[in-house]
Design a protein around this motif. Structure first.
Motif, PDB file in Angstrom:
ATOM      1  N   VAL A 191     -28.693  -0.543  12.824  1.00  0.00           N
ATOM      2  CA  VAL A 191     -27.232  -0.487  12.983  1.00  0.00           C
ATOM      3  C   VAL A 191     -26.573  -0.688  11.622  1.00  0.00           C
ATOM      4  CG1 VAL A 191     -25.196  -1.462  14.095  1.00  0.00           C
ATOM      5  CG2 VAL A 191     -27.367  -1.354  15.347  1.00  0.00           C
ATOM      6  N   TYR A 192     -25.727   0.266  11.264  1.00  0.00           N
ATOM      7  CA  TYR A 192     -24.993   0.244  10.006  1.00  0.00           C
ATOM      8  C   TYR A 192     -23.503   0.312  10.350  1.00  0.00           C
ATOM      9  CZ  TYR A 192     -23.201   1.940   5.489  1.00  0.00           C
ATOM     10  OH  TYR A 192     -22.492   2.090   4.315  1.00  0.00           O
ATOM     11  N   ALA A 193     -22.677  -0.512   9.686  1.00  0.00           N
ATOM     12  CA  ALA A 193     -21.238  -0.551   9.985  1.00  0.00           C
ATOM     13  C   ALA A 193     -20.411  -0.076   8.799  1.00  0.00           C
ATOM     14  CB  ALA A 193     -20.823  -1.976  10.364  1.00  0.00           C
ATOM     15  N   ALA A 194     -19.430   0.771   9.082  1.00  0.00           N
ATOM     16  CA  ALA A 194     -18.453   1.221   8.081  1.00  0.00           C
ATOM     17  C   ALA A 194     -17.078   0.950   8.666  1.00  0.00           C
ATOM     18  CB  ALA A 194     -18.635   2.701   7.782  1.00  0.00           C
ATOM     19  N   HIS A 195     -16.416  -0.095   8.184  1.00  0.00           N
ATOM     20  CA  HIS A 195     -15.167  -0.544   8.806  1.00  0.00           C
ATOM     21  C   HIS A 195     -13.964  -0.128   7.959  1.00  0.00           C
ATOM     22  CE1 HIS A 195     -12.703  -4.026  10.734  1.00  0.00           C
ATOM     23  NE2 HIS A 195     -12.582  -2.910  11.421  1.00  0.00           N
ATOM     24  N   THR A 196     -13.430  -1.039   7.133  1.00  0.00           N
ATOM     25  CA  THR A 196     -12.215  -0.690   6.393  1.00  0.00           C
ATOM     26  C   THR A 196     -12.467   0.395   5.346  1.00  0.00           C
ATOM     27  OG1 THR A 196     -12.589  -2.633   4.989  1.00  0.00           O
ATOM     28  CG2 THR A 196     -10.993  -2.851   6.777  1.00  0.00           C
ATOM     29  N   ASN A 197     -13.704   0.517   4.853  1.00  0.00           N
ATOM     30  CA  ASN A 197     -13.973   1.631   3.930  1.00  0.00           C
ATOM     31  C   ASN A 197     -13.808   2.979   4.632  1.00  0.00           C
ATOM     32  OD1 ASN A 197     -16.354   0.668   5.292  1.00  0.00           O
ATOM     33  ND2 ASN A 197     -17.631   1.944   3.989  1.00  0.00           N
ATOM     34  N   LEU A 198     -14.133   3.028   5.932  1.00  0.00           N
ATOM     35  CA  LEU A 198     -13.936   4.261   6.694  1.00  0.00           C
ATOM     36  C   LEU A 198     -12.463   4.459   7.046  1.00  0.00           C
ATOM     37  CD1 LEU A 198     -15.327   6.700   7.977  1.00  0.00           C
ATOM     38  CD2 LEU A 198     -15.673   5.348  10.044  1.00  0.00           C
ATOM     39  N   ASP A 199     -11.706   3.367   7.175  1.00  0.00           N
ATOM     40  CA  ASP A 199     -10.257   3.470   7.388  1.00  0.00           C
ATOM     41  C   ASP A 199      -9.568   4.034   6.146  1.00  0.00           C
ATOM     42  OD1 ASP A 199     -10.057   2.319   9.990  1.00  0.00           O
ATOM     43  OD2 ASP A 199     -10.242   0.319   9.137  1.00  0.00           O
ATOM     44  N   ILE A 200     -10.008   3.576   4.970  1.00  0.00           N
ATOM     45  CA  ILE A 200      -9.308   3.837   3.724  1.00  0.00           C
ATOM     46  C   ILE A 200      -9.664   5.187   3.099  1.00  0.00           C
ATOM     47  CG2 ILE A 200      -9.192   3.060   1.301  1.00  0.00           C
ATOM     48  CD1 ILE A 200      -9.322   0.161   2.441  1.00  0.00           C
ATOM     49  N   THR A 201     -10.916   5.606   3.223  1.00  0.00           N
ATOM     50  CA  THR A 201     -11.384   6.785   2.492  1.00  0.00           C
ATOM     51  C   THR A 201     -10.623   8.048   2.863  1.00  0.00           C
ATOM     52  OG1 THR A 201     -13.383   7.930   1.775  1.00  0.00           O
ATOM     53  CG2 THR A 201     -13.187   7.517   4.131  1.00  0.00           C
ATOM     54  N   ASP A 202     -10.547   8.976   1.919  1.00  0.00           N
ATOM     55  CA  ASP A 202      -9.934  10.282   2.194  1.00  0.00           C
ATOM     56  C   ASP A 202     -10.731  10.976   3.301  1.00  0.00           C
ATOM     57  OD1 ASP A 202      -8.139   9.845   0.154  1.00  0.00           O
ATOM     58  OD2 ASP A 202      -9.295  10.939  -1.340  1.00  0.00           O
ATOM     59  N   GLY A 203     -10.025  11.435   4.325  1.00  0.00           N
ATOM     60  CA  GLY A 203     -10.688  12.070   5.453  1.00  0.00           C
ATOM     61  C   GLY A 203     -11.214  11.081   6.472  1.00  0.00           C
ATOM     62  N   GLY A 204     -10.937   9.797   6.277  1.00  0.00           N
ATOM     63  CA  GLY A 204     -11.408   8.755   7.179  1.00  0.00           C
ATOM     64  C   GLY A 204     -10.529   8.597   8.409  1.00  0.00           C
ATOM     65  N   VAL A 205     -10.624   7.430   9.050  1.00  0.00           N
ATOM     66  CA  VAL A 205      -9.984   7.215  10.347  1.00  0.00           C
ATOM     67  C   VAL A 205      -8.480   7.498  10.304  1.00  0.00           C
ATOM     68  CG1 VAL A 205      -9.448   5.500  12.132  1.00  0.00           C
ATOM     69  CG2 VAL A 205     -11.730   5.556  11.103  1.00  0.00           C
ATOM     70  N   ASN A 206      -7.790   6.982   9.290  1.00  0.00           N
ATOM     71  CA  ASN A 206      -6.333   7.162   9.263  1.00  0.00           C
ATOM     72  C   ASN A 206      -5.920   8.595   8.981  1.00  0.00           C
ATOM     73  OD1 ASN A 206      -5.053   4.478   9.793  1.00  0.00           O
ATOM     74  ND2 ASN A 206      -6.465   3.891   8.165  1.00  0.00           N
ATOM     75  N   ASP A 207      -6.715   9.307   8.181  1.00  0.00           N
ATOM     76  CA  ASP A 207      -6.434  10.729   7.993  1.00  0.00           C
ATOM     77  C   ASP A 207      -6.733  11.509   9.272  1.00  0.00           C
ATOM     78  OD1 ASP A 207      -5.387  11.027   5.391  1.00  0.00           O
ATOM     79  OD2 ASP A 207      -7.370  10.691   4.536  1.00  0.00           O
ATOM     80  N   SER A 235      -1.752   8.207 -13.926  1.00  0.00           N
ATOM     81  CA  SER A 235      -1.787   7.299 -12.778  1.00  0.00           C
ATOM     82  C   SER A 235      -3.161   7.328 -12.123  1.00  0.00           C
ATOM     83  CB  SER A 235      -0.727   7.713 -11.748  1.00  0.00           C
ATOM     84  OG  SER A 235       0.556   7.634 -12.308  1.00  0.00           O
ATOM     85  N   PRO A 236      -3.735   6.137 -11.839  1.00  0.00           N
ATOM     86  CA  PRO A 236      -5.048   6.101 -11.198  1.00  0.00           C
ATOM     87  C   PRO A 236      -4.981   6.628  -9.768  1.00  0.00           C
ATOM     88  CG  PRO A 236      -4.102   3.902 -11.291  1.00  0.00           C
ATOM     89  CD  PRO A 236      -3.194   4.795 -12.078  1.00  0.00           C
ATOM     90  N   LEU A 237      -6.138   6.958  -9.247  1.00  0.00           N
ATOM     91  CA  LEU A 237      -6.243   7.429  -7.877  1.00  0.00           C
ATOM     92  C   LEU A 237      -5.949   6.269  -6.930  1.00  0.00           C
ATOM     93  CD1 LEU A 237      -7.168  10.012  -6.307  1.00  0.00           C
ATOM     94  CD2 LEU A 237      -9.431   8.967  -6.201  1.00  0.00           C
ATOM     95  N   GLN A 238      -5.008   6.450  -6.029  1.00  0.00           N
ATOM     96  CA  GLN A 238      -4.599   5.375  -5.122  1.00  0.00           C
ATOM     97  C   GLN A 238      -5.142   5.611  -3.716  1.00  0.00           C
ATOM     98  OE1 GLN A 238      -0.355   4.671  -3.653  1.00  0.00           O
ATOM     99  NE2 GLN A 238      -0.491   3.148  -5.283  1.00  0.00           N
ATOM    100  N   LYS A 239      -5.753   4.585  -3.163  1.00  0.00           N
ATOM    101  CA  LYS A 239      -6.260   4.654  -1.792  1.00  0.00           C
ATOM    102  C   LYS A 239      -5.780   3.428  -1.037  1.00  0.00           C
ATOM    103  CE  LYS A 239     -10.435   7.233  -3.093  1.00  0.00           C
ATOM    104  NZ  LYS A 239     -10.088   8.502  -2.439  1.00  0.00           N
ATOM    105  N   GLY A 240      -5.814   3.505   0.298  1.00  0.00           N
ATOM    106  CA  GLY A 240      -5.361   2.350   1.055  1.00  0.00           C
ATOM    107  C   GLY A 240      -5.367   2.589   2.548  1.00  0.00           C
ATOM    108  N   LEU A 241      -4.846   1.620   3.277  1.00  0.00           N
ATOM    109  CA  LEU A 241      -4.798   1.645   4.730  1.00  0.00           C
ATOM    110  C   LEU A 241      -3.597   2.449   5.223  1.00  0.00           C
ATOM    111  CD1 LEU A 241      -5.549  -2.138   5.279  1.00  0.00           C
ATOM    112  CD2 LEU A 241      -7.102  -0.272   5.894  1.00  0.00           C
ATOM    113  N   GLY A 242      -3.755   3.104   6.354  1.00  0.00           N
ATOM    114  CA  GLY A 242      -2.651   3.808   6.988  1.00  0.00           C
ATOM    115  C   GLY A 242      -2.210   5.045   6.221  1.00  0.00           C
TER     116      GLY A 242
END
Length: 373
Positions: free
Chosen positions: A99-115, A239-246
């Motif tokens: 079992v492997y978990a990807a939580h907030t990194n999967l929320d934040i990444t481009d193409g992830g949960v929020n996208d 400007s640096p690449l910006q990532k985040g929640l939502g």
């Protein structure tokens, strides 16, 4: 012929999509149960890891589960196998299920949960709602024989270089002449030892985030035909690449809040939705954050959202939203189950590109604890 893949290889692929470095501090991500040092034939993608999920995995001969919600979030004080949590872990170990978990990194990444949620709602001109991570960019310049330009450009783009906004594989090329003299012990791809050679070459320029440097350089070296590769790396003062929640974006057409709440319920396949605000209020700018987004209502308002979509809305947070004039729609935490199909499709695509023999599929177990009456 398709190639066998092991656990470490598939997780390395997955982490190109959702790097662990994106996770918020203290999040419990990564390998949680079992080992990655084994061959992988069947991978199941799930939102939650419950005992029913493990039973499904056993019935389908699953070797690896990739989950969004970590099954071990707090330190274990004991492991008692006649209790539910202990029984779950025991089944994983007995049946060799990793079992492997990807939580907030999967929320934040481009193409992830929020996208995925924003795309399902048809939002346009999306931006990060809650910045959590800034990553500097670098420019790679590499010199390639003209006949190998396309091969190297594609490999760099596939590795994540050249992603600018909604575009991928961005690069610029100029043609010129390269010169070199192979020395005695060289094994040149072009030319002979001791003779000065002149070759038509292409200078390829592309950008990448610092965190992908190892992946990008590895792809470049694998695709490049030369024994010794001439390349340069430059820092970029922008400007640096910006990532985040939502995410926050706009609807194609303005809607009334009541109609939009029904639209959200349908598009996110929710059993129900709670709404804060007047049904006839007009909404155009929409913020969305999967999971529990209670503490970000003021950020949504500051960024100009007419409505904020999130789960697990607290009673007093709803009052706060009313007082600041922000409409809220709560379709529940379970809308994050959109990641099951999303991650399945992404990982299948990555494996198919590399001709890996593997079966990847979403869990069919409904882990929503709520029944709507």
């Amino acid at each position: 012929m398709a190639k066998q893949i092991n656990g470490n290889e598939i997780i390395q692929l997955f982490e190109q999509f959702a790097p662990k470095s994106l996770a918020v501090e203290g999040d419990k991500i990564g390998l949680q149960i079992g080992t990655l040092r084994k061959k992988i034939n069947n991978v199941m993608i799930t939102l939650d890891v419950l005992e029913e999920t493990i039973d499904e995995a056993i019935s389908k001969n699953v070797d690896l589960i990739i989950a969004h919600h970590p099954p071990i979030f707090r330190p274990l004080k004991h492991l008692i196998t006649d209790q539910p949590s202990g029984r779950l872990l025991e089944k994983c170990i007995k049946h060799d299920i990793t079992v492997y978990a990807a939580h907030t990194n999967l929320d934040i990444t481009d193409g992830g949960v929020n996208d995925m949620l924003a795309d399902a709602l048809g939002l346009e001109k999306t931006k990060v709602l809650v910045p959590t991570y800034e990553e500097p960019l670098r420019k790679l310049v590499v010199y390639v024989p003209k006949d190998y330009e396309e091969q190297v450009r594609l490999s760099l783009g596939d590795a994540g270089a050249g992603h600018i906004g909604a575009y991928s594989h961005c690069a610029f090329s100029t043609e010129g002449t390269g010169s070199f003299r192979p020395l005695q012990h060289a094994q040149p791809f072009i030319g002979q030892s001791g003779q000065l050679e002149r070759v038509k070459e292409v200078r390829i320029e592309t950008v990448y985030p610092v965190g992908l440097e190892k992946t990008v350089l590895t792809a470049m070296k694998k695709a490049h035909p030369y024994e010794e590769i001439a390349y340069d790396i430059y820092p970029i003062e922008q400007s640096p690449l910006q990532k985040g929640l939502g995410r926050i974006g706009e609807l194609k057409e303005e809607m009334e809040l009541g109609d939009f709440a029904q639209f959200v319920k349908e598009k996110l396949q929710a059993n129900g939705a709670r709404m804060v605000g007047k049904p006839d209020a007009k909404v155009k700018k929409v913020a969305v954050l999967g999971g529990d987004g209670n503490k970000y209502i003021h950020q949504a308002k500051r960024m100009g959202a007419d409505v904020y979509i999130t789960g697990d809305l607290y009673f007093h947070t709803a009052h706060d939203a009313m007082m600041i004039g922000l409409a809220v729609i709560d379709p529940g935490h379970y809308v994050e189950q959109i990641m099951k199909d999303g991650v399945t499709n992404k990982l299948l695509s990555l494996c198919e590109e590399r001709n890996y023999a593997i079966h990847i599929f979403p869990s069919e177990t409904n882990t929503n604890p709520f029944t709507f009456l």
